[in-house]
Design an enzyme around this catalytic site. Structure first.
Site, PDB file in Angstrom:
ATOM      1  CB  ALA A  83      66.501   3.778  53.538  1.00 27.03           C
ATOM      2  CD  GLU A 103      66.219   0.629  61.455  1.00 30.03           C
ATOM      3  OE1 GLU A 103      67.367   0.294  61.151  1.00 30.03           O
ATOM      4  OE2 GLU A 103      65.240   0.369  60.747  1.00 30.03           O
TER       5      GLU A 103
END
Ligand code: 5RP
Length: 226
Positions: A83, A103
Site C-alpha cells: 500500500a 488489485e
C-alpha cells in the site's frame, strides 16, 4: 534485511497449504512472492496464485508458483498486497505501481486481505501520497480539466519516455495531489460516480490486518471488527 523484505516474509506465514492466494504488486509484494516461491519449491507448499499485474505474473511464473486467472476462481482465500498509505483507521491509498484496478478486483473477491508496508506508510490521514485515478483514454482529458476545476491538482502519470502511462487494463492514470483527504469514503463515492473513471486508489474497508515493518521487527496490526 530491509523492512519490505521483513514484512514480505512475515506475511507469507499466513499462507497455508491449499489456499488460493492473491499476489499483490510492488516492491514490497515482490518479497512476499519471492518467499512464497521459496516455500513452493523448498517446502512443497501447495497454493494457487492469482496475480494483480503483468509484473507479478512474470515473477510468479519465473518462480514456478501455480497460477489461475481471477475469472477461473470464484473467490480468493487471502490477498497480500502493498500500500502507499494506511491511515489510522486502516483505510488506504494504493496504485503507486499503477496496478490499482486489478488489485481492487482481486481484493474484492478475496475473503481476507493483508497489507504489508514499512512504517513510513502509516499516516494519520490519507492524502499526502497522490491519489491515482484510472480513466479511460476516451474523454480522459476532460476528466483532467474537471479535476483541475475542482482544485484536485491533477497530473498525468507518465512513463520514463514522458508518454502517458498505459495500465495493464489499457487505461491512463491521473494522480490527484490533495495533501489531505478528510473524508475518504465520500471522495471514493464521488470518484466512483464520474463517467470515464474506471477505478481509483482509495481502498475502503478492505483489510483485516496490516503488517508494518519497523527496525524493531514486524508489527501485526489487527483491524477492529466493525
Ligand atoms: C501498486 C500498489 C503497490 O502495492 C503500492 O504502490 C506499494 O508499492 P511499494 O511496495 O513498491 O511501495 O498499489 O499499484
Amino acid at each position: 534485511m530491509n523492512l519490505k523484505e521483513l514484512v514480505g516474509i512475515e506475511a507469507a506465514k499466513f499462507v497455508k497449504d491449499g489456499m488460493t492466494v492473491g499476489l499483490g504488486t510492488g516492491s514490497t509484494a515482490y518479497y512476499l512472492v519471492k518467499e512464497l516461491g521459496r516455500r513452493v519449491n523448498e517446502e512443497g507448499l501447495k497454493i494457487t496464485g492469482v496475480v494483480t499485474s503483468s509484473k507479478t505474473e512474470e515473477q510468479a511464473k519465473e518462480l514456478g508458483i501455480p497460477l489461475k486467472a481471477i475469472d477461473e476462481v470464484d473467490s480468493v482465500d487471502l490477498t497480500i498486497d502493498g500500500a502507499d498509505e494506511i491511515s489510522a483507521d486502516f483505510q488506504g491509498i494504493k496504485g503507486g505501481g499503477a496496478a490499482l484496478l486489478f488489485e481492487k478486483v482481486v481484493a474484492t473477491y478475496s475473503k481476507d486481505c493483508i497489507w504489508i508496508v514499512d512504517e513510513s506508510k502509516m499516516v494519520d490521514k490519507l492524502g499526502k501520497f497522490p491519489l491515482p485515478v484510472e480513466v479511460v483514454p476516451f474523454g480522459g482529458h476532460n476528466l483532467f480539466r474537471l479535476f483541475e476545476a475542482k482544485g484536485y491538482r491533477p497530473t498525468w502519470r507518465k512513463t520514463e519516455a514522458d508518454e502517458l502511462l498505459t495500465t495493464d487494463g489499457g487505461h491512463y492514470i491521473i494522480d490527484l495531489h490533495l495533501e489531505v483527504i478528510e473524508d475518504p469514503r465520500a471522495l471514493a463515492k464521488e470518484l466512483d460516480d464520474y463517467v470515464g473513471v474506471v477505478e481509483h486508489g482509495l481502498f475502503i474497508d478492505m483489510i483485516s490486518r496490516a503488517i508494518v515493518g519497523t527496525p524493531e521487527g514486524p508489527k501485526i496490526l489487527e483491524v477492529p471488527a466493525k
